[in-house]
Enzyme design. Structure first.
Site, short mmCIF file in Angstrom:
data_model
loop_
_atom_site.label_atom_id
_atom_site.label_comp_id
_atom_site.label_asym_id
_atom_site.label_seq_id
_atom_site.Cartn_x
_atom_site.Cartn_y
_atom_site.Cartn_z
CB SER A 36 -9.05 -1.56 3.82
OG SER A 36 -9.60 -2.74 3.31
NE ARG A 90 -3.89 -2.07 0.26
CZ ARG A 90 -3.75 -3.34 -0.08
NH1 ARG A 90 -2.64 -3.74 -0.67
NH2 ARG A 90 -4.72 -4.20 0.14
CD GLU A 116 -5.72 0.96 1.90
OE1 GLU A 116 -5.68 -0.09 2.59
OE2 GLU A 116 -6.33 1.04 0.83
C1 LIG Z 1 -15.26 0.10 -1.80
C2 LIG Z 1 -13.76 0.27 -1.93
C3 LIG Z 1 -12.94 -0.84 -2.01
C4 LIG Z 1 -11.55 -0.71 -2.16
N1 LIG Z 1 -10.77 -1.82 -2.22
C5 LIG Z 1 -9.43 -1.71 -2.37
C6 LIG Z 1 -8.61 -2.88 -2.44
O1 LIG Z 1 -9.09 -4.01 -2.41
N2 LIG Z 1 -7.29 -2.71 -2.57
C7 LIG Z 1 -6.69 -1.46 -2.64
O2 LIG Z 1 -5.46 -1.39 -2.76
N3 LIG Z 1 -7.45 -0.35 -2.57
C8 LIG Z 1 -8.80 -0.43 -2.44
N4 LIG Z 1 -9.57 0.69 -2.33
C9 LIG Z 1 -8.93 2.01 -2.38
C10 LIG Z 1 -8.95 2.67 -3.77
O3 LIG Z 1 -9.96 2.15 -4.58
C11 LIG Z 1 -7.63 2.55 -4.51
O4 LIG Z 1 -6.60 3.12 -3.75
C12 LIG Z 1 -7.68 3.24 -5.88
O5 LIG Z 1 -6.51 2.94 -6.61
C13 LIG Z 1 -7.85 4.75 -5.81
O6 LIG Z 1 -8.15 5.23 -7.12
P1 LIG Z 1 -8.81 6.64 -7.34
O7 LIG Z 1 -8.78 6.92 -8.82
O8 LIG Z 1 -10.13 6.70 -6.72
O9 LIG Z 1 -7.76 7.59 -6.60
P2 LIG Z 1 -8.08 8.87 -5.69
O10 LIG Z 1 -8.79 8.46 -4.46
O11 LIG Z 1 -8.73 9.91 -6.53
O12 LIG Z 1 -6.62 9.33 -5.29
C14 LIG Z 1 -5.90 8.64 -4.30
C15 LIG Z 1 -4.49 9.25 -4.17
O13 LIG Z 1 -3.77 9.02 -5.37
C16 LIG Z 1 -3.38 10.25 -5.99
N5 LIG Z 1 -3.55 10.05 -7.43
C17 LIG Z 1 -4.67 9.62 -8.07
N6 LIG Z 1 -4.43 9.52 -9.39
C18 LIG Z 1 -3.15 9.89 -9.58
C19 LIG Z 1 -2.31 10.00 -10.73
N7 LIG Z 1 -2.76 9.71 -11.96
N8 LIG Z 1 -1.04 10.44 -10.56
C20 LIG Z 1 -0.56 10.76 -9.32
N9 LIG Z 1 -1.32 10.67 -8.20
C21 LIG Z 1 -2.58 10.25 -8.34
C22 LIG Z 1 -4.33 11.28 -5.41
O14 LIG Z 1 -3.73 12.58 -5.45
C23 LIG Z 1 -4.52 10.77 -4.01
O15 LIG Z 1 -3.42 11.15 -3.23
C24 LIG Z 1 -10.97 0.58 -2.21
C25 LIG Z 1 -11.81 1.71 -2.12
C26 LIG Z 1 -13.18 1.56 -1.99
C27 LIG Z 1 -14.05 2.77 -1.91
#
Ligand SMILES: Cc1cc2nc3c(=O)[nH]c(=O)nc-3n(C[C@H](O)[C@H](O)[C@H](O)COP(=O)(O)OP(=O)(O)OC[C@H]3O[C@@H](n4cnc5c(N)ncnc54)[C@H](O)[C@@H]3O)c2cc1C
Length: 370
Positions: free
Chosen positions: A255, A182, A362
């Site tokens: 999580s 992570r 996280e």
């Molecule tokens: C229901 C649910 C289940 C989930 N299950 C998991 C799981 O099983 N495993 C897991 O690892 N995670 C899980 N997550 C967390 C999440 O989905 C992941 O971390 C996902 O990759 C975040 O993507 P996002 O586009 O929503 O990023 P955001 O939430 O929009 O951004 C997260 C962070 O990444 C940065 N960021 C985003 N895009 C970029 C980019 N292109 N370049 C640089 N920085 C960037 C943002 O600035 C921020 O700091 C879950 C979340 C939810 C709501």
């Protein structure tokens, strides 16, 4: 340069649009958060590098937001109705799947689960266990997403990065991101923007070797990718871990705490404290796995044993633990960021008081901290 002049300047670049109305609550899955200065939507990678370069040159704080599924943002309840950030949204969703070579490329704006679905449809293996994870492809390296025994670092080969310090946009090897559980060196630093990713998958129609008990009774076996994707989606739905706007158990950031990694002696000490509170039988069932730096404990298990059951603190509360999964903090509809933060602190402190383990959130926090 004031916001009006700046947005006019940015809009001159092909593929840039300005949105002045969206709030962080609109853009995140926890659905809390105040209003950014404005949001810049970029429909191609060159536009994204241009926008970030210009904002950085004027020292304007910015944050990349994908689908906001790993973000907790302060709002008016914490004195932050307006946040001093410009949001940059990367809206280029191309996906290229090469069935023969197993190489998959995706633009930062591609929906991650669509990437997985297209790879699986082509019979490619390696990311099927990452089915159903919300968010965009660009965010996947940021915290090295993982689930069911797989991490994207297992297959990620190259990343197209815009480095905010050197202002260079280039493909770099995934190993330069220092990917761990992570974590990557982008996660809390925002030092670079991920514009695209490339993965090398396998081409024989079989999954990566399975190690997770709910997926196999024979550790190491490989099974058809389509079957594993379906099983993983089913398991995730059962825990509220697949987004569904009609199901408040999924209004979360997934999580909320990482699984703590502690030195082996500390794990023994935790087990002793569990035994003192709940008896030897319970302590013997405490999950602990070998990990770099010691033993990885289960945050969900510790939270439950500290007395926080699913749905805590109860039906009246707007911010509650999911009724399906102890590790997810959820917004039941009207929660403020303060409600979520207060709940996170209560749980972190409760686990620390009972077992001496400090849980670490996280998601990335904006405008507030735990
Ligand atoms: C229901 C649910 C289940 C989930 N299950 C998991 C799981 O099983 N495993 C897991 O690892 N995670 C899980 N997550 C967390 C999440 O989905 C992941 O971390 C996902 O990759 C975040 O993507 P996002 O586009 O929503 O990023 P955001 O939430 O929009 O951004 C997260 C962070 O990444 C940065 N960021 C985003 N895009 C970029 C980019 N292109 N370049 C640089 N920085 C960037 C943002 O600035 C921020 O700091 C879950 C979340 C939810 C709501």
């Amino acid at each position: 340069m004031n916001d009006e002049l700046m947005t006019q300047h940015l809009k001159e670049f092909v593929g840039v649009e300005i949105d002045t109305t969206s709030t962080f609550a609109d853009m995140t899955t926890l659905r809390v958060g105040g209003k950014p200065r404005y949001t810049v939507r970029c429909s191609n990678a060159d536009a994204a590098s241009f926008v970030v370069r210009v904002l950085d040159s004027e020292n304007i704080p910015l944050v990349i937001v994908g689908d906001g599924s790993n973000l907790l943002v302060a709002d008016a309840s914490m004195g932050q109705a307006d946040l001093d950030y410009v949001v940059v949204s990367l809206d280029f969703p191309h996906i290229q799947v090469n069935q023969d070579s197993g190489i998959v490329r995706a633009g930062a704006g591609a929906n991650w689960d669509k990437v997985v679905a297209e790879a699986v449809d082509a019979g490619l293996g390696g990311i099927e266990c990452l089915s159903g994870i919300p968010g965009r492809a660009g965010a996947v390296p940021v915290q090295n997403v993982g689930a069911y025994g797989t991490e994207v670092s297992d297959v990620l080969t190259w990343v197209r990065l815009y480095d905010r310090k050197t202002q260079v946009d280039e493909w770099v090897e995934a190993s330069t991101l220092d990917l761990r559980y992570r974590y990557s060196n982008i996660k809390f630093t925002q030092r670079a923007v991920v514009l695209a990713i490339e993965m090398q998958l396998t081409t024989d129609g079989l999954s990566a070797p399975l190690n997770f008990r709910q997926l196999t009774e024979n550790p190491g076996e490989r099974r058809p990718v389509k079957e594993i994707r379906e099983t993983v989606l089913e398991l995730r739905r059962g825990k509220g871990m697949v987004l569904n706007p009609n199901d408040r158990d999924t209004w979360s950031a997934g999580s909320f705490f990482t699984n703590p990694i502690v030195p082996a002696e500390k794990a023994d000490e935790v087990a002793q404290r569990v035994a003192a509170k709940l008896g030897d039988e319970v302590a013997e069932t405490m999950p602990r796995f070998d990990a770099e730096g010691g033993k990885k404990l289960s945050a969900a298990w510790l939270i439950e044993r500290a007395g926080f059951k699913r749905g805590y603190p109860g039906i009246e509360a707007q911010a509650r633990l999911s009724t399906l999964h102890t590790l997810a903090l959820t917004n039941r509809g009207e929660a403020t960021s303060k409600d979520i933060v207060d709940l996170a602190r209560t749980i972190r402190d409760g686990v620390f008081d009972e077992f001496g383990v400090k849980l670490v959130p996280e998601p990335v926090w904006l405008g507030t901290e735990i």
